[in-house]
Design an enzyme around this catalytic site. Structure first.
Site, mmCIF file in Angstrom:
data_model
loop_
_atom_site.group_PDB
_atom_site.id
_atom_site.type_symbol
_atom_site.label_atom_id
_atom_site.label_comp_id
_atom_site.label_asym_id
_atom_site.label_seq_id
_atom_site.Cartn_x
_atom_site.Cartn_y
_atom_site.Cartn_z
ATOM 1 N N LYS A 1 0.822 -1.222 0.000
ATOM 2 C CA LYS A 1 0.000 0.000 0.000
ATOM 3 C C LYS A 1 0.852 1.267 0.000
ATOM 4 O O LYS A 1 0.454 2.273 -0.583
ATOM 5 C CB LYS A 1 -1.048 0.024 1.119
ATOM 6 C CG LYS A 1 -0.575 -0.348 2.479
ATOM 7 C CD LYS A 1 -1.699 -0.365 3.481
ATOM 8 C CE LYS A 1 -1.127 -0.274 4.895
ATOM 9 N NZ LYS A 1 0.012 -1.207 5.154
ATOM 10 N N ARG B 1 -6.170 2.275 11.737
ATOM 11 C CA ARG B 1 -5.717 0.901 11.973
ATOM 12 C C ARG B 1 -6.533 0.225 13.070
ATOM 13 O O ARG B 1 -6.281 -0.935 13.373
ATOM 14 C CB ARG B 1 -4.257 0.932 12.410
ATOM 15 C CG ARG B 1 -3.266 0.548 11.311
ATOM 16 C CD ARG B 1 -1.895 0.825 11.853
ATOM 17 N NE ARG B 1 -0.860 0.012 11.352
ATOM 18 C CZ ARG B 1 0.075 0.433 10.509
ATOM 19 N NH1 ARG B 1 0.022 1.635 10.009
ATOM 20 N NH2 ARG B 1 1.072 -0.366 10.176
ATOM 21 N N ARG C 1 12.996 -6.482 2.990
ATOM 22 C CA ARG C 1 12.916 -5.047 2.664
ATOM 23 C C ARG C 1 14.099 -4.284 3.254
ATOM 24 O O ARG C 1 14.491 -4.503 4.395
ATOM 25 C CB ARG C 1 11.601 -4.475 3.195
ATOM 26 C CG ARG C 1 11.441 -2.991 2.934
ATOM 27 C CD ARG C 1 10.024 -2.543 3.068
ATOM 28 N NE ARG C 1 9.544 -2.583 4.438
ATOM 29 C CZ ARG C 1 8.302 -2.249 4.795
ATOM 30 N NH1 ARG C 1 7.434 -1.903 3.871
ATOM 31 N NH2 ARG C 1 7.939 -2.296 6.045
ATOM 32 N N ARG D 1 14.691 -1.780 8.594
ATOM 33 C CA ARG D 1 13.910 -1.223 9.693
ATOM 34 C C ARG D 1 13.903 -2.216 10.854
ATOM 35 O O ARG D 1 13.798 -3.418 10.636
ATOM 36 C CB ARG D 1 12.461 -0.998 9.229
ATOM 37 C CG ARG D 1 12.243 0.290 8.490
ATOM 38 C CD ARG D 1 10.885 0.374 7.826
ATOM 39 N NE ARG D 1 9.752 0.012 8.667
ATOM 40 C CZ ARG D 1 8.472 0.147 8.296
ATOM 41 N NH1 ARG D 1 8.176 0.652 7.112
ATOM 42 N NH2 ARG D 1 7.493 -0.211 9.096
ATOM 43 N N ARG E 1 3.496 -7.797 14.154
ATOM 44 C CA ARG E 1 2.753 -6.805 13.356
ATOM 45 C C ARG E 1 1.602 -7.468 12.590
ATOM 46 O O ARG E 1 0.525 -6.896 12.474
ATOM 47 C CB ARG E 1 3.711 -6.103 12.385
ATOM 48 C CG ARG E 1 4.640 -5.126 13.104
ATOM 49 C CD ARG E 1 5.797 -4.702 12.220
ATOM 50 N NE ARG E 1 5.415 -3.899 11.097
ATOM 51 C CZ ARG E 1 6.134 -3.787 9.979
ATOM 52 N NH1 ARG E 1 7.263 -4.449 9.849
ATOM 53 N NH2 ARG E 1 5.729 -3.024 9.001
HETATM 54 P P1 AMP Z 1 3.954 1.279 9.002
HETATM 55 O O1 AMP Z 1 5.116 1.960 8.395
HETATM 56 O O2 AMP Z 1 2.632 1.765 8.464
HETATM 57 O O3 AMP Z 1 4.056 -0.237 8.934
HETATM 58 O O4 AMP Z 1 3.933 1.668 10.558
HETATM 59 C C1 AMP Z 1 5.030 1.374 11.392
HETATM 60 C C2 AMP Z 1 4.581 1.414 12.841
HETATM 61 O O5 AMP Z 1 4.112 2.718 13.178
HETATM 62 C C3 AMP Z 1 3.433 0.470 13.213
HETATM 63 O O6 AMP Z 1 3.861 -0.849 13.477
HETATM 64 C C4 AMP Z 1 2.895 1.170 14.466
HETATM 65 O O7 AMP Z 1 3.729 0.936 15.591
HETATM 66 C C5 AMP Z 1 3.035 2.644 14.105
HETATM 67 N N1 AMP Z 1 1.817 3.145 13.427
HETATM 68 C C6 AMP Z 1 1.692 3.580 12.148
HETATM 69 N N2 AMP Z 1 0.442 3.972 11.878
HETATM 70 C C7 AMP Z 1 -0.273 3.765 13.012
HETATM 71 C C8 AMP Z 1 -1.642 3.944 13.359
HETATM 72 N N3 AMP Z 1 -2.556 4.401 12.483
HETATM 73 N N4 AMP Z 1 -2.015 3.627 14.639
HETATM 74 C C9 AMP Z 1 -1.126 3.189 15.540
HETATM 75 N N5 AMP Z 1 0.167 2.963 15.267
HETATM 76 C C10 AMP Z 1 0.604 3.254 14.010
#
Ligand code: AMP
Length: 223
Positions: A13, A88, A127, A160, A171
């Site tokens: 996404k 989320r 990644r 990361r 996750r």
């Molecule tokens: P992502 O890059 O979208 O996979 O996000 C990395 C991390 O950021 C996630 O595993 C969460 O710890 C935090 N995070 C990102 N977006 C949200 C959200 N909408 N609500 C809560 N935590 C978030």
């Protein structure tokens, strides 16, 4: 155009929202990117978010909801936006519904990406990201020409912390428990559009072609 891109980590996404953002000239609002930047800058938000992110857990709803409320007021959001990684949880989705209503706005579509776990894990484990420009590489599918060096800007490439295997499993579990219910939430509202990436795999079933998925996303948005 006001869009949400929904889906498990690794479904693509982020890549697709970046491409759609350029095509339709609307900002991509990626909460993960905003939080990683805050962690890098060691802001109050960053310090708070880091401990959740490192463990693959979600940052508390109230923190994220306030962040998004502020961001949606930005001048650049007037013509629309793509929310990538938000909402989320059901609480976040409900807060967004109220916020948009207060602003007199509505969503055009929620694009729901799905992909089998096996491929999600393979994509996330491999990644690698450029520290400087954020460009994504992959150790199997798209290795950099020079080891640990970004092809685009020469920056350093890293993995990361939350792309390490034990965090990835957490996750995916968090996604299934807390984010998956949003599919029903938006299906009931009537704005859900499915992009089943499993049906778009290359012949050898190893992965997808970014352009093929993009064509499908454009198709569901314009259809
Ligand atoms: P992502 O890059 O979208 O996979 O996000 C990395 C991390 O950021 C996630 O595993 C969460 O710890 C935090 N995070 C990102 N977006 C949200 C959200 N909408 N609500 C809560 N935590 C978030």
């Amino acid at each position: 155009m006001r869009l949400i891109f929904l889906g498990p980590p690794g479904a693509g996404k982020g890549t697709q929202s970046e491409l759609i953002s350029k095509k339709f000239n609307i900002p991509q609002i990626a909460t993960g990117d905003i939080l990683r930047q805050a962690v890098k800058n060691q802001t109050e938000l960053g310090v708070l978010a880091k401990k959740y992110m490192d463990e693959g857990k979600l940052v508390p709803d109230d923190v994220i909801i306030n962040l998004i409320k502020g961001r949606l007021l930005g001048d650049d959001c007037q013509m629309g936006f793509i929310l990538d990684g938000f909402p989320r949880t059901v609480a976040q989705a409900e807060a967004l519904t109220i916020t948009l209503k207060e602003m007199g706005l509505s969503l055009d579509a929620v694009v729901n990406f799905s992909l089998k776990d096996e491929l999600l894990i393979k994509r996330l484990c491999g990644r690698r990201v450029c520290k400087s420009c954020g460009y994504n590489f992959h150790v199997y599918y798209q290795p950099p020409k020079e080891e640990s060096k970004c092809d685009k800007c020469g920056g350093e490439i890293y993995q990361r912390d939350d792309d390490k295997e034990e965090v990835i499993n957490r996750r995916l579990k968090v996604y299934k428990e807390q984010t998956y219910p949003l599919i029903d939430y938006y299906r009931q509202i009537g704005s859900l559009k499915d992009v089943n990436v499993n049906h778009l795999l290359k012949d050898d079933e190893t992965d997808t072609d970014v352009e093929v998925v993009l064509a499908k996303v454009i198709d569901v948005l314009e259809g």
